[in-house]
Design a protein around this motif. Sequence first.
Motif, short mmCIF file in Angstrom:
data_model
loop_
_atom_site.label_atom_id
_atom_site.label_comp_id
_atom_site.label_asym_id
_atom_site.label_seq_id
_atom_site.Cartn_x
_atom_site.Cartn_y
_atom_site.Cartn_z
N GLY A 179 1.08 -1.33 0.11
CA GLY A 179 0.09 -0.08 -0.17
C GLY A 179 0.92 1.35 -0.10
O GLY A 179 2.09 1.10 -0.36
N THR A 180 0.19 2.39 0.38
CA THR A 180 0.66 3.60 0.31
C THR A 180 0.99 4.13 1.81
O THR A 180 0.40 4.07 2.58
N VAL A 196 16.49 8.67 -2.57
CA VAL A 196 15.30 8.67 -3.20
C VAL A 196 15.44 8.24 -4.98
O VAL A 196 14.76 7.24 -5.58
N ASP A 197 16.41 9.00 -5.44
CA ASP A 197 16.86 8.78 -6.86
C ASP A 197 17.23 7.35 -7.10
O ASP A 197 16.90 6.69 -8.13
N CYS A 204 11.30 1.71 -7.32
CA CYS A 204 10.47 1.90 -6.45
C CYS A 204 9.82 3.04 -6.73
O CYS A 204 9.85 3.72 -7.75
N LYS A 205 8.47 3.46 -5.87
CA LYS A 205 7.75 4.58 -6.57
C LYS A 205 7.70 5.36 -5.23
O LYS A 205 6.61 5.45 -4.33
N ILE A 206 8.49 6.40 -5.36
CA ILE A 206 8.70 7.58 -4.20
C ILE A 206 8.57 8.96 -4.93
O ILE A 206 9.17 9.18 -5.86
N ARG A 207 7.40 9.62 -4.36
CA ARG A 207 7.33 11.14 -4.98
C ARG A 207 7.57 12.23 -3.84
O ARG A 207 6.73 11.76 -2.88
N TRP A 208 7.96 13.24 -3.96
CA TRP A 208 7.92 14.44 -3.46
C TRP A 208 6.64 15.08 -3.71
O TRP A 208 6.48 15.56 -4.60
N THR A 213 7.18 16.44 2.44
CA THR A 213 6.26 15.42 2.32
C THR A 213 6.66 14.44 1.14
O THR A 213 6.80 14.88 0.11
N ILE A 214 6.52 13.25 1.62
CA ILE A 214 6.75 12.42 0.50
C ILE A 214 5.80 11.31 0.39
O ILE A 214 5.25 10.45 1.52
N LYS A 215 5.52 10.66 -0.51
CA LYS A 215 4.60 9.69 -1.04
C LYS A 215 4.95 8.40 -1.47
O LYS A 215 5.91 8.65 -2.72
N ILE A 216 4.92 7.29 -0.99
CA ILE A 216 5.44 6.05 -1.40
C ILE A 216 4.54 5.01 -1.55
O ILE A 216 3.85 4.63 -0.74
N ILE A 217 4.54 4.59 -2.82
CA ILE A 217 3.71 3.36 -3.07
C ILE A 217 4.49 2.09 -3.12
O ILE A 217 5.46 1.90 -3.94
N GLY A 218 4.26 1.02 -1.94
CA GLY A 218 5.11 0.06 -2.16
C GLY A 218 4.96 -0.73 -3.54
O GLY A 218 4.11 -0.97 -3.90
N VAL A 219 6.26 -1.46 -3.58
CA VAL A 219 6.38 -2.21 -4.70
C VAL A 219 6.60 -3.83 -4.22
O VAL A 219 7.16 -3.87 -3.16
#
Length: 417
Positions: A179-180, A196-197, A204-208, A213-219
Amino acid sequence: MQKLEVFGATKLKGQIKISGSKNASLPILAATLLSKKKINLKNVPKVRDIETMLTLLRSLGSKVNSKKNQLIINNSKQKKNFASYNLVKTMRAGILVLGPLLAKYSSAKVSLPGGCAIGTRPIDIHLKALSKLGVKYKINQGYVIANAPKGLKGNKIHFKKISVGATENLIIAASLAKGTTLLTNCAIEPEIKDLVDFLNNMGCKIRWISKRTIKIIGVKEVKEITHSVMFDRIEAGTYLVAAAITQGNLIIQNIIPDIIKTEIKILKKLGSKIIIKKNEVQIIGNKKIKNIKIKTAPYPGFPTDLQAQIMVLLCKSTKNSIIQEDIFENRFMHVAELNRMGAKILTNGNKAIIKGNINFAPAELMATDLRASVSLILAALTANGKSIINRIYHLDRGYENIEKKLKKVGAKIKRVS
Ligand code: UD1
Protein backbone atom coordinates in the motif's frame (compact mmCIF):
# COMPACT_ATOMS: atom_id res chain seq x y z
CA MET A 1 48.54 4.93 16.89
CA GLN A 2 48.74 7.19 13.86
CA LYS A 3 49.01 10.97 14.18
CA LEU A 4 49.09 13.90 11.82
CA GLU A 5 51.84 16.48 11.81
CA VAL A 6 50.77 19.80 10.36
CA PHE A 7 53.20 22.63 9.69
CA GLY A 8 51.59 26.06 9.35
CA ALA A 9 51.25 28.63 8.05
CA THR A 10 50.68 28.12 4.35
CA LYS A 11 48.25 29.60 1.86
CA LEU A 12 46.48 26.82 0.00
CA LYS A 13 46.40 27.17 -3.77
CA GLY A 14 45.18 24.84 -6.51
CA GLN A 15 42.36 22.42 -7.19
CA ILE A 16 40.66 19.85 -5.00
CA LYS A 17 38.36 17.14 -6.36
CA ILE A 18 35.55 16.35 -3.96
CA SER A 19 34.81 12.67 -3.27
CA GLY A 20 31.47 10.91 -3.20
CA SER A 21 29.33 11.52 -0.16
CA LYS A 22 29.74 9.26 2.87
CA ASN A 23 26.33 10.24 4.22
CA ALA A 24 24.63 9.49 0.89
CA SER A 25 26.48 6.19 0.42
CA LEU A 26 25.53 4.79 3.84
CA PRO A 27 21.70 4.75 3.41
CA ILE A 28 22.08 3.65 -0.22
CA LEU A 29 24.22 0.71 0.91
CA ALA A 30 21.59 -0.19 3.51
CA ALA A 31 18.90 0.07 0.83
CA THR A 32 20.71 -2.46 -1.40
CA LEU A 33 19.34 -5.06 1.03
CA LEU A 34 15.93 -4.60 -0.64
CA SER A 35 17.27 -6.08 -3.86
CA LYS A 36 18.14 -9.60 -4.97
CA LYS A 37 19.71 -8.23 -8.16
CA LYS A 38 23.17 -6.88 -8.92
CA ILE A 39 23.77 -3.26 -7.90
CA ASN A 40 26.61 -1.22 -9.28
CA LEU A 41 27.54 1.82 -7.19
CA LYS A 42 30.00 4.42 -8.36
CA ASN A 43 31.71 7.35 -6.61
CA VAL A 44 31.63 5.67 -3.18
CA PRO A 45 34.34 7.20 -0.95
CA LYS A 46 36.97 4.92 0.55
CA VAL A 47 36.55 5.86 4.20
CA ARG A 48 36.23 3.88 7.42
CA ASP A 49 32.45 4.31 7.89
CA ILE A 50 31.86 2.81 4.45
CA GLU A 51 34.17 -0.11 5.30
CA THR A 52 32.14 -0.64 8.50
CA MET A 53 28.87 -0.65 6.56
CA LEU A 54 30.32 -3.13 4.03
CA THR A 55 31.45 -5.41 6.87
CA LEU A 56 27.92 -5.19 8.27
CA LEU A 57 26.39 -6.05 4.85
CA ARG A 58 28.80 -8.97 4.43
CA SER A 59 27.86 -10.24 7.89
CA LEU A 60 24.24 -10.26 6.69
CA GLY A 61 25.22 -12.35 3.65
CA SER A 62 25.76 -9.70 0.95
CA LYS A 63 28.49 -10.27 -1.62
CA VAL A 64 30.48 -7.09 -2.18
CA ASN A 65 33.26 -6.53 -4.70
CA SER A 66 35.09 -3.25 -4.68
CA LYS A 67 37.41 -1.62 -7.17
CA LYS A 68 38.61 1.87 -6.36
CA ASN A 69 35.42 3.89 -5.81
CA GLN A 70 33.10 1.35 -7.40
CA LEU A 71 31.16 -1.34 -5.56
CA ILE A 72 29.29 -4.28 -7.04
CA ILE A 73 26.80 -5.66 -4.56
CA ASN A 74 24.95 -8.90 -4.99
CA ASN A 75 22.29 -9.82 -2.46
CA SER A 76 20.84 -12.84 -4.26
CA LYS A 77 22.02 -15.12 -1.43
CA GLN A 78 21.59 -12.60 1.41
CA LYS A 79 19.43 -14.17 4.09
CA LYS A 80 20.41 -13.05 7.59
CA ASN A 81 18.44 -10.47 9.54
CA PHE A 82 20.70 -10.06 12.57
CA ALA A 83 23.04 -7.05 12.92
CA SER A 84 25.43 -7.55 15.81
CA TYR A 85 26.54 -5.06 18.45
CA ASN A 86 30.18 -5.31 17.29
CA LEU A 87 29.26 -3.83 13.93
CA VAL A 88 26.61 -1.29 14.88
CA LYS A 89 28.36 0.08 17.99
CA THR A 90 31.02 2.02 16.08
CA MET A 91 28.70 3.68 13.61
CA ARG A 92 25.22 5.03 14.25
CA ALA A 93 24.26 4.61 10.60
CA GLY A 94 24.25 0.84 11.21
CA ILE A 95 20.66 1.30 12.42
CA LEU A 96 19.72 2.02 8.78
CA VAL A 97 19.67 -1.73 8.08
CA LEU A 98 16.62 -2.09 10.36
CA GLY A 99 14.13 -0.67 7.82
CA PRO A 100 15.25 -2.77 4.83
CA LEU A 101 15.57 -5.98 6.89
CA LEU A 102 12.02 -5.54 8.19
CA ALA A 103 10.76 -4.81 4.67
CA LYS A 104 12.41 -7.97 3.37
CA TYR A 105 11.95 -10.47 6.21
CA SER A 106 9.18 -8.95 8.40
CA SER A 107 11.54 -9.48 11.33
CA ALA A 108 14.98 -8.30 12.38
CA LYS A 109 17.31 -8.10 15.35
CA VAL A 110 19.59 -5.07 15.20
CA SER A 111 21.88 -3.76 17.91
CA LEU A 112 21.16 -0.32 19.30
CA PRO A 113 23.83 2.09 18.09
CA GLY A 114 26.60 2.67 20.60
CA GLY A 115 26.88 5.81 22.69
CA CYS A 116 28.20 8.75 20.73
CA ALA A 117 30.40 11.58 21.88
CA ILE A 118 28.26 14.29 20.29
CA GLY A 119 25.06 13.43 22.14
CA THR A 120 22.81 10.62 23.25
CA ARG A 121 21.38 10.19 19.73
CA PRO A 122 18.34 8.01 20.46
CA ILE A 123 16.40 6.07 17.80
CA ASP A 124 12.90 6.63 19.21
CA ILE A 125 11.74 8.46 16.05
CA HIS A 126 12.82 5.51 13.84
CA LEU A 127 11.02 3.00 16.09
CA LYS A 128 7.82 4.97 16.51
CA ALA A 129 7.53 5.48 12.77
CA LEU A 130 8.26 1.81 11.99
CA SER A 131 5.55 0.77 14.46
CA LYS A 132 3.08 2.74 12.32
CA LEU A 133 3.97 0.38 9.45
CA GLY A 134 2.87 -2.56 11.63
CA VAL A 135 6.16 -3.32 13.39
CA LYS A 136 6.09 -4.60 16.96
CA TYR A 137 9.36 -4.27 18.82
CA LYS A 138 11.04 -4.69 22.16
CA ILE A 139 14.45 -3.68 23.39
CA ASN A 140 16.30 -6.57 24.97
CA GLN A 141 19.94 -6.62 26.11
CA GLY A 142 20.93 -3.75 23.81
CA TYR A 143 19.09 -5.09 20.76
CA VAL A 144 15.97 -3.98 18.93
CA ILE A 145 13.99 -7.16 18.33
CA ALA A 146 11.32 -6.30 15.80
CA ASN A 147 8.76 -8.10 13.71
CA ALA A 148 5.73 -7.32 11.63
CA PRO A 149 3.44 -10.35 11.94
CA LYS A 150 1.40 -9.33 8.87
CA GLY A 151 4.27 -7.75 6.91
CA LEU A 152 4.80 -3.99 6.56
CA LYS A 153 1.72 -2.00 5.66
CA GLY A 154 1.70 1.60 4.39
CA ASN A 155 0.39 4.35 6.66
CA LYS A 156 0.47 8.10 7.33
CA ILE A 157 3.47 9.00 9.46
CA HIS A 158 4.32 12.42 10.85
CA PHE A 159 7.85 12.81 12.25
CA LYS A 160 7.63 14.83 15.47
CA LYS A 161 11.14 16.14 14.83
CA ILE A 162 13.17 16.30 11.63
CA SER A 163 15.56 13.36 11.55
CA VAL A 164 17.80 12.45 8.63
CA GLY A 165 18.27 8.82 9.67
CA ALA A 166 14.61 8.20 10.56
CA THR A 167 13.46 9.69 7.24
CA GLU A 168 15.89 7.40 5.39
CA ASN A 169 14.96 4.26 7.36
CA LEU A 170 11.26 4.85 6.70
CA ILE A 171 11.66 5.64 3.00
CA ILE A 172 13.56 2.38 2.56
CA ALA A 173 11.14 0.29 4.64
CA ALA A 174 8.00 1.74 3.03
CA SER A 175 9.36 1.09 -0.47
CA LEU A 176 8.45 -2.61 -0.18
CA ALA A 177 5.47 -2.20 2.20
CA LYS A 178 1.94 -3.08 1.09
CA GLY A 179 0.00 0.00 0.00
CA THR A 180 0.76 3.69 0.29
CA THR A 181 2.82 5.55 2.90
CA LEU A 182 2.73 9.29 3.42
CA LEU A 183 5.68 10.73 5.36
CA THR A 184 5.36 14.30 6.66
CA ASN A 185 7.94 16.60 8.29
CA CYS A 186 10.71 14.71 6.49
CA ALA A 187 14.35 15.72 6.45
CA ILE A 188 15.22 17.04 2.97
CA GLU A 189 19.01 16.75 3.02
CA PRO A 190 20.42 16.29 -0.51
CA GLU A 191 21.63 12.84 0.57
CA ILE A 192 17.97 11.86 1.05
CA LYS A 193 17.19 13.06 -2.47
CA ASP A 194 20.07 10.88 -3.70
CA LEU A 195 18.61 7.89 -1.81
CA VAL A 196 15.20 8.54 -3.39
CA ASP A 197 16.76 8.78 -6.88
CA PHE A 198 18.58 5.50 -6.25
CA LEU A 199 15.40 3.73 -5.10
CA ASN A 200 13.24 5.14 -7.90
CA ASN A 201 15.80 4.06 -10.52
CA MET A 202 15.60 0.61 -8.96
CA GLY A 203 11.84 0.58 -9.57
CA CYS A 204 10.45 1.98 -6.30
CA LYS A 205 7.62 4.52 -6.41
CA ILE A 206 8.58 7.50 -4.28
CA ARG A 207 7.37 11.03 -4.96
CA TRP A 208 7.96 14.37 -3.24
CA ILE A 209 4.47 15.80 -2.74
CA SER A 210 5.59 19.04 -1.13
CA LYS A 211 8.72 20.40 0.55
CA ARG A 212 8.75 17.95 3.50
CA THR A 213 6.15 15.38 2.39
CA ILE A 214 6.91 12.15 0.59
CA LYS A 215 4.44 9.64 -0.88
CA ILE A 216 5.59 6.06 -1.32
CA ILE A 217 3.64 3.35 -3.10
CA GLY A 218 5.05 -0.01 -2.09
CA VAL A 219 6.38 -2.29 -4.83
CA LYS A 220 6.94 -6.06 -4.72
CA GLU A 221 10.41 -6.22 -6.16
CA VAL A 222 13.19 -4.06 -7.51
CA LYS A 223 15.53 -4.29 -10.48
CA GLU A 224 19.26 -4.23 -11.25
CA ILE A 225 20.83 -0.76 -11.48
CA THR A 226 23.92 1.41 -11.65
CA HIS A 227 24.01 4.56 -9.53
CA SER A 228 26.65 7.22 -9.04
CA VAL A 229 26.65 8.69 -5.51
CA MET A 230 26.42 12.50 -5.13
CA PHE A 231 29.40 14.60 -4.00
CA ASP A 232 30.25 15.07 -0.32
CA ARG A 233 28.95 18.53 0.54
CA ILE A 234 30.58 18.51 3.98
CA GLU A 235 33.97 17.72 2.48
CA ALA A 236 33.40 20.54 -0.04
CA GLY A 237 32.47 22.95 2.78
CA THR A 238 35.55 21.93 4.76
CA TYR A 239 37.92 22.78 1.89
CA LEU A 240 36.10 26.05 1.25
CA VAL A 241 36.81 26.99 4.87
CA ALA A 242 40.43 25.81 4.44
CA ALA A 243 40.85 28.31 1.58
CA ALA A 244 39.14 31.11 3.47
CA ILE A 245 41.20 30.64 6.63
CA THR A 246 44.58 30.41 4.88
CA GLN A 247 43.76 33.35 2.57
CA GLY A 248 44.25 30.81 -0.17
CA ASN A 249 42.85 30.36 -3.64
CA LEU A 250 41.17 27.02 -4.25
CA ILE A 251 38.99 25.57 -6.95
CA ILE A 252 36.64 23.01 -5.43
CA GLN A 253 35.69 20.56 -8.18
CA ASN A 254 33.12 17.81 -8.89
CA ILE A 255 30.30 19.51 -7.01
CA ILE A 256 26.88 21.03 -7.64
CA PRO A 257 27.26 24.58 -6.27
CA ASP A 258 23.52 25.05 -5.83
CA ILE A 259 23.46 22.30 -3.17
CA ILE A 260 25.87 24.27 -0.95
CA LYS A 261 24.40 27.72 -1.50
CA THR A 262 23.88 28.37 2.24
CA GLU A 263 27.57 27.73 2.92
CA ILE A 264 28.62 29.86 -0.08
CA LYS A 265 26.40 32.73 1.11
CA ILE A 266 27.92 32.64 4.59
CA LEU A 267 31.51 32.49 3.33
CA LYS A 268 30.80 35.45 1.04
CA LYS A 269 29.29 37.36 3.96
CA LEU A 270 32.45 36.67 5.95
CA GLY A 271 34.55 38.25 3.20
CA SER A 272 35.71 35.50 0.83
CA LYS A 273 35.45 36.05 -2.89
CA ILE A 274 33.57 33.19 -4.54
CA ILE A 275 33.21 32.49 -8.22
CA ILE A 276 30.56 29.91 -9.08
CA LYS A 277 30.94 27.78 -12.21
CA LYS A 278 28.99 24.79 -13.49
CA ASN A 279 30.49 21.97 -11.44
CA GLU A 280 33.01 23.92 -9.41
CA VAL A 281 33.49 26.87 -7.13
CA GLN A 282 36.57 29.05 -6.83
CA ILE A 283 37.22 30.68 -3.47
CA ILE A 284 39.75 33.39 -2.71
CA GLY A 285 40.25 34.04 0.99
CA ASN A 286 40.33 37.58 2.32
CA LYS A 287 42.70 38.85 5.04
CA LYS A 288 39.81 40.64 6.74
CA ILE A 289 37.15 38.24 8.00
CA LYS A 290 33.85 39.66 9.18
CA ASN A 291 31.89 38.38 12.18
CA ILE A 292 28.54 36.61 12.13
CA LYS A 293 25.84 34.99 14.24
CA ILE A 294 24.75 31.57 12.96
CA LYS A 295 22.57 28.67 14.03
CA THR A 296 22.88 25.10 12.81
CA ALA A 297 19.66 23.73 11.32
CA PRO A 298 18.32 20.92 9.15
CA TYR A 299 18.91 21.41 5.40
CA PRO A 300 18.70 23.93 3.78
CA GLY A 301 20.02 25.58 6.99
CA PHE A 302 23.66 25.68 8.02
CA PRO A 303 24.87 22.08 8.62
CA THR A 304 25.92 20.94 12.08
CA ASP A 305 28.62 18.89 10.32
CA LEU A 306 30.36 22.18 9.34
CA GLN A 307 29.94 23.91 12.70
CA ALA A 308 33.40 23.05 14.05
CA GLN A 309 35.11 24.13 10.80
CA ILE A 310 33.34 27.50 10.58
CA MET A 311 34.12 28.14 14.25
CA VAL A 312 37.84 27.99 13.45
CA LEU A 313 37.35 30.59 10.73
CA LEU A 314 35.35 32.82 13.08
CA CYS A 315 38.32 32.90 15.48
CA LYS A 316 39.93 35.06 12.77
CA SER A 317 37.04 37.53 12.50
CA THR A 318 37.64 41.17 13.29
CA LYS A 319 34.90 41.04 15.96
CA ASN A 320 33.13 38.45 18.14
CA SER A 321 30.80 35.86 16.60
CA ILE A 322 28.14 33.54 17.99
CA ILE A 323 27.29 29.99 16.96
CA GLN A 324 24.16 28.30 18.22
CA GLU A 325 24.18 24.49 17.88
CA ASP A 326 20.55 23.45 17.45
CA ILE A 327 20.95 19.84 16.24
CA PHE A 328 23.14 18.03 18.76
CA GLU A 329 23.37 18.78 22.47
CA ASN A 330 27.08 18.15 22.97
CA ARG A 331 28.88 19.25 19.87
CA PHE A 332 31.43 21.71 21.21
CA MET A 333 34.16 19.26 22.12
CA HIS A 334 36.58 20.90 19.69
CA VAL A 335 36.36 24.11 21.77
CA ALA A 336 38.72 22.92 24.53
CA GLU A 337 41.39 21.92 21.99
CA LEU A 338 41.00 25.15 19.99
CA ASN A 339 41.34 27.14 23.23
CA ARG A 340 44.60 25.26 23.91
CA MET A 341 45.82 26.71 20.60
CA GLY A 342 45.01 30.22 21.76
CA ALA A 343 41.36 30.59 20.75
CA LYS A 344 39.05 32.40 23.14
CA ILE A 345 35.74 30.59 22.86
CA LEU A 346 33.22 30.56 25.66
CA THR A 347 30.34 28.10 25.64
CA ASN A 348 27.05 28.47 27.42
CA GLY A 349 24.63 25.61 26.81
CA ASN A 350 24.21 25.33 23.06
CA LYS A 351 25.82 28.73 22.35
CA ALA A 352 29.47 29.49 21.69
CA ILE A 353 30.83 33.01 21.80
CA ILE A 354 33.90 33.24 19.64
CA LYS A 355 36.39 36.04 20.17
CA GLY A 356 37.95 37.27 16.95
CA ASN A 357 41.49 38.34 15.97
CA ILE A 358 43.08 35.10 17.20
CA ASN A 359 46.46 33.84 16.05
CA PHE A 360 46.52 30.10 16.62
CA ALA A 361 49.65 28.72 18.26
CA PRO A 362 50.88 25.24 17.29
CA ALA A 363 50.16 22.50 19.83
CA GLU A 364 49.80 18.76 20.40
CA LEU A 365 46.10 18.02 20.11
CA MET A 366 43.51 15.30 20.54
CA ALA A 367 40.81 14.65 17.96
CA THR A 368 37.44 13.86 19.56
CA ASP A 369 35.06 13.23 16.67
CA LEU A 370 35.04 13.33 12.90
CA ARG A 371 34.34 17.01 12.27
CA ALA A 372 36.21 18.16 15.39
CA SER A 373 39.33 16.45 14.00
CA VAL A 374 39.21 18.36 10.78
CA SER A 375 38.68 21.65 12.62
CA LEU A 376 42.00 21.06 14.41
CA ILE A 377 43.72 20.57 11.04
CA LEU A 378 42.24 23.87 9.84
CA ALA A 379 43.51 25.72 12.90
CA ALA A 380 46.92 24.03 12.60
CA LEU A 381 47.20 25.14 8.95
CA THR A 382 47.28 28.74 10.18
CA ALA A 383 49.51 28.22 13.24
CA ASN A 384 53.14 29.16 12.81
CA GLY A 385 55.01 25.89 13.47
CA LYS A 386 54.33 22.19 14.01
CA SER A 387 51.08 20.87 15.45
CA ILE A 388 50.48 17.20 16.19
CA ILE A 389 46.97 15.77 16.02
CA ASN A 390 46.36 12.49 17.85
CA ARG A 391 43.50 9.97 17.48
CA ILE A 392 43.04 10.63 13.78
CA TYR A 393 41.03 7.44 13.38
CA HIS A 394 38.06 9.78 13.82
CA LEU A 395 39.16 11.67 10.72
CA ASP A 396 39.55 8.48 8.69
CA ARG A 397 35.86 7.70 9.27
CA GLY A 398 34.84 10.36 6.80
CA TYR A 399 37.55 12.19 4.82
CA GLU A 400 38.97 10.41 1.77
CA ASN A 401 42.68 11.04 1.11
CA ILE A 402 42.71 14.20 3.20
CA GLU A 403 46.50 14.52 3.50
CA LYS A 404 46.97 13.82 -0.22
CA LYS A 405 44.37 16.44 -1.17
CA LEU A 406 45.77 19.06 1.19
CA LYS A 407 49.39 18.35 0.19
CA LYS A 408 48.52 18.82 -3.47
CA VAL A 409 47.41 22.39 -2.73
CA GLY A 410 50.49 23.26 -0.70
CA ALA A 411 49.76 22.17 2.88
CA LYS A 412 52.62 20.71 4.88
CA ILE A 413 50.94 17.71 6.45
CA LYS A 414 52.27 14.25 7.24
CA ARG A 415 50.87 11.06 8.77
CA VAL A 416 53.20 9.42 11.27
CA SER A 417 52.84 6.22 13.29
C1 UD1 B 1 22.81 12.44 10.12
C2 UD1 B 1 24.22 12.49 9.59
C3 UD1 B 1 25.10 13.32 10.51
C4 UD1 B 1 24.49 14.70 10.73
C5 UD1 B 1 23.03 14.59 11.17
C6 UD1 B 1 22.34 15.94 11.24
C7 UD1 B 1 24.51 10.42 8.41
C8 UD1 B 1 25.12 9.07 8.37
N1 UD1 B 1 24.74 11.14 9.50
O1 UD1 B 1 22.84 11.80 11.39
O2 UD1 B 1 26.40 13.44 9.93
O3 UD1 B 1 25.22 15.39 11.71
O4 UD1 B 1 22.29 13.77 10.24
O5 UD1 B 1 22.41 16.57 10.02
O6 UD1 B 1 23.87 10.85 7.47
N2 UD1 B 1 17.04 12.20 17.18
C9 UD1 B 1 16.18 11.73 18.17
N3 UD1 B 1 15.57 10.52 17.96
C10 UD1 B 1 15.77 9.76 16.84
C11 UD1 B 1 16.64 10.26 15.84
C12 UD1 B 1 17.26 11.48 16.04
O7 UD1 B 1 15.98 12.39 19.18
O8 UD1 B 1 15.18 8.69 16.72
C13 UD1 B 1 17.71 13.50 17.37
C14 UD1 B 1 19.23 13.38 17.40
O9 UD1 B 1 19.71 13.05 18.69
C15 UD1 B 1 19.66 14.76 16.95
C16 UD1 B 1 18.58 15.15 15.95
O10 UD1 B 1 17.44 14.32 16.25
O11 UD1 B 1 19.63 15.64 18.03
C17 UD1 B 1 18.95 14.98 14.49
O12 UD1 B 1 19.45 13.67 14.29
P1 UD1 B 1 19.35 12.95 12.88
O13 UD1 B 1 18.92 13.94 11.85
O14 UD1 B 1 18.57 11.71 13.04
O15 UD1 B 1 20.89 12.59 12.62
P2 UD1 B 1 21.51 11.25 12.05
O16 UD1 B 1 20.63 10.68 11.02
O17 UD1 B 1 21.93 10.38 13.18
